[in-house]
Scaffold this motif. Sequence first.
Motif, PDB file in Angstrom:
ATOM      1  N   MET A 170     141.197   4.367  65.134  1.00 29.27           N
ATOM      2  CA  MET A 170     142.269   3.395  65.308  1.00 29.27           C
ATOM      3  C   MET A 170     143.471   4.069  65.953  1.00 29.27           C
ATOM      4  O   MET A 170     143.611   5.287  65.855  1.00 29.27           O
ATOM      5  CB  MET A 170     142.659   2.808  63.947  1.00 29.27           C
ATOM      6  N   LYS A 171     144.285   3.261  66.578  1.00 26.90           N
ATOM      7  CA  LYS A 171     145.470   3.848  67.203  1.00 26.90           C
ATOM      8  C   LYS A 171     146.658   2.895  67.134  1.00 26.90           C
ATOM      9  O   LYS A 171     146.507   1.675  67.005  1.00 26.90           O
ATOM     10  CB  LYS A 171     145.194   4.246  68.650  1.00 26.90           C
ATOM     11  N   LEU A 172     147.829   3.483  67.210  1.00 22.19           N
ATOM     12  CA  LEU A 172     149.098   2.775  67.186  1.00 22.19           C
ATOM     13  C   LEU A 172     149.921   3.249  68.378  1.00 22.19           C
ATOM     14  O   LEU A 172     149.960   4.448  68.662  1.00 22.19           O
ATOM     15  CB  LEU A 172     149.835   3.081  65.875  1.00 22.19           C
ATOM     16  N   HIS A 173     150.566   2.326  69.062  1.00 20.65           N
ATOM     17  CA  HIS A 173     151.439   2.704  70.178  1.00 20.65           C
ATOM     18  C   HIS A 173     152.843   2.957  69.634  1.00 20.65           C
ATOM     19  O   HIS A 173     153.460   2.065  69.044  1.00 20.65           O
ATOM     20  CB  HIS A 173     151.456   1.595  71.233  1.00 20.65           C
ATOM     21  N   PHE A 174     153.327   4.179  69.798  1.00 19.02           N
ATOM     22  CA  PHE A 174     154.620   4.590  69.250  1.00 19.02           C
ATOM     23  C   PHE A 174     155.392   5.316  70.343  1.00 19.02           C
ATOM     24  O   PHE A 174     154.937   6.337  70.856  1.00 19.02           O
ATOM     25  CB  PHE A 174     154.401   5.509  68.041  1.00 19.02           C
ATOM     26  N   ASN A 205     155.798   4.798  73.491  1.00 21.11           N
ATOM     27  CA  ASN A 205     154.986   4.954  74.706  1.00 21.11           C
ATOM     28  C   ASN A 205     153.871   5.977  74.571  1.00 21.11           C
ATOM     29  O   ASN A 205     153.370   6.495  75.575  1.00 21.11           O
ATOM     30  CB  ASN A 205     155.877   5.321  75.908  1.00 21.11           C
ATOM     31  N   THR A 206     153.478   6.279  73.341  1.00 19.39           N
ATOM     32  CA  THR A 206     152.421   7.262  73.091  1.00 19.39           C
ATOM     33  C   THR A 206     151.409   6.681  72.103  1.00 19.39           C
ATOM     34  O   THR A 206     151.784   6.040  71.125  1.00 19.39           O
ATOM     35  CB  THR A 206     153.008   8.561  72.502  1.00 19.39           C
ATOM     36  N   ASP A 207     150.134   6.919  72.357  1.00 12.24           N
ATOM     37  CA  ASP A 207     149.095   6.475  71.427  1.00 12.24           C
ATOM     38  C   ASP A 207     148.966   7.479  70.282  1.00 12.24           C
ATOM     39  O   ASP A 207     148.741   8.670  70.512  1.00 12.24           O
ATOM     40  CB  ASP A 207     147.753   6.342  72.147  1.00 12.24           C
ATOM     41  N   ILE A 208     149.105   6.972  69.059  1.00 12.02           N
ATOM     42  CA  ILE A 208     148.943   7.768  67.851  1.00 12.02           C
ATOM     43  C   ILE A 208     147.611   7.392  67.221  1.00 12.02           C
ATOM     44  O   ILE A 208     147.387   6.224  66.880  1.00 12.02           O
ATOM     45  CB  ILE A 208     150.083   7.501  66.840  1.00 12.02           C
ATOM     46  N   TYR A 209     146.724   8.347  67.061  1.00 12.20           N
ATOM     47  CA  TYR A 209     145.393   8.078  66.516  1.00 12.20           C
ATOM     48  C   TYR A 209     145.345   8.410  65.029  1.00 12.20           C
ATOM     49  O   TYR A 209     145.908   9.408  64.580  1.00 12.20           O
ATOM     50  CB  TYR A 209     144.340   8.878  67.274  1.00 12.20           C
ATOM     51  N   TYR A 210     144.659   7.555  64.283  1.00 11.09           N
ATOM     52  CA  TYR A 210     144.549   7.755  62.840  1.00 11.09           C
ATOM     53  C   TYR A 210     143.267   7.091  62.327  1.00 11.09           C
ATOM     54  O   TYR A 210     142.646   6.268  63.021  1.00 11.09           O
ATOM     55  CB  TYR A 210     145.762   7.155  62.123  1.00 11.09           C
ATOM     56  N   THR A 211     142.868   7.445  61.129  1.00  8.76           N
ATOM     57  CA  THR A 211     141.778   6.768  60.438  1.00  8.76           C
ATOM     58  C   THR A 211     142.295   6.296  59.092  1.00  8.76           C
ATOM     59  O   THR A 211     143.170   6.933  58.489  1.00  8.76           O
ATOM     60  CB  THR A 211     140.557   7.686  60.232  1.00  8.76           C
ATOM     61  N   ALA A 212     141.757   5.189  58.607  1.00  7.07           N
ATOM     62  CA  ALA A 212     142.129   4.652  57.297  1.00  7.07           C
ATOM     63  C   ALA A 212     140.872   4.076  56.656  1.00  7.07           C
ATOM     64  O   ALA A 212     140.205   3.219  57.246  1.00  7.07           O
ATOM     65  CB  ALA A 212     143.203   3.591  57.433  1.00  7.07           C
TER      66      ALA A 212
END
Length: 256
Positions: free
Chosen positions: A1-5, A7-14
Amino acid sequence: MKLHFRNTDIYYTAKGTGNPLVLLHGFLESSKIWEPFMEGLAKKRQVICIDLPGHGKTGIIEEVHSMELMAQVVKGVLDHLGIDKATFVGHSMGGYVSLAFLELDPQSTAGLVLMNSTPEEDTAEKRINRDRSVAVVERNKKAYITTAISGLVTPANNLRFKAELANLRSIANTFPTEGITAALKGMKIRTNKREVLTNFKNFKAIISGKNDPIIPYDSIEKLVKECNCQFISMPDGHLSYLENYSEIDKFVHFID
């Protein structure tokens, strides 16, 4: 999963539900270091692992990734997931980020575990070494990563965990040079968080390796008493999650 923060994609898992636990990796690492722990932990709670800026799949936000900036990234992920309170386990640099998050948003911090980490700022000598490291990374990233990761554990454990360390190096070599130097610059300027840790009244613990070449064991032994933290002593080096997996796995299941 990713979040746009910013102007940058932040990747994470939950994974999992309820009682959130955030696992933050260290310098030259990614969220993959937590994979051996994820399945078991997710059976009883929600577990969130984040690739910090310039590491893993997450992009670069600025020339300097301060611990405060990284904490804002973590808060952005938690807000995106609708999490208003979580317990944090941070390895090395991830511990610095966890402390910055605690300072940023104490009401959202249910508990805190520093693994092979410290609330202390860099010494003058360490700051000079950070600058030298930046120069080395810019000249030869691969050579720097090889030396840096080998230096995290004892010679015996370099042999014992040869395959695992080779995998760490392989992943770190995919990180952009600018991401590695941004983290070095950010760690260099981090501030002392001893008072922040001392004033935190919820569950808090520090895990320290007796042969950790990065975070001196003796200094942590004294610090835990002053900060009123639970102290978990491990017999090996800076990578307790790897070198002492069974003990760490039991401990993180015990949290909360």
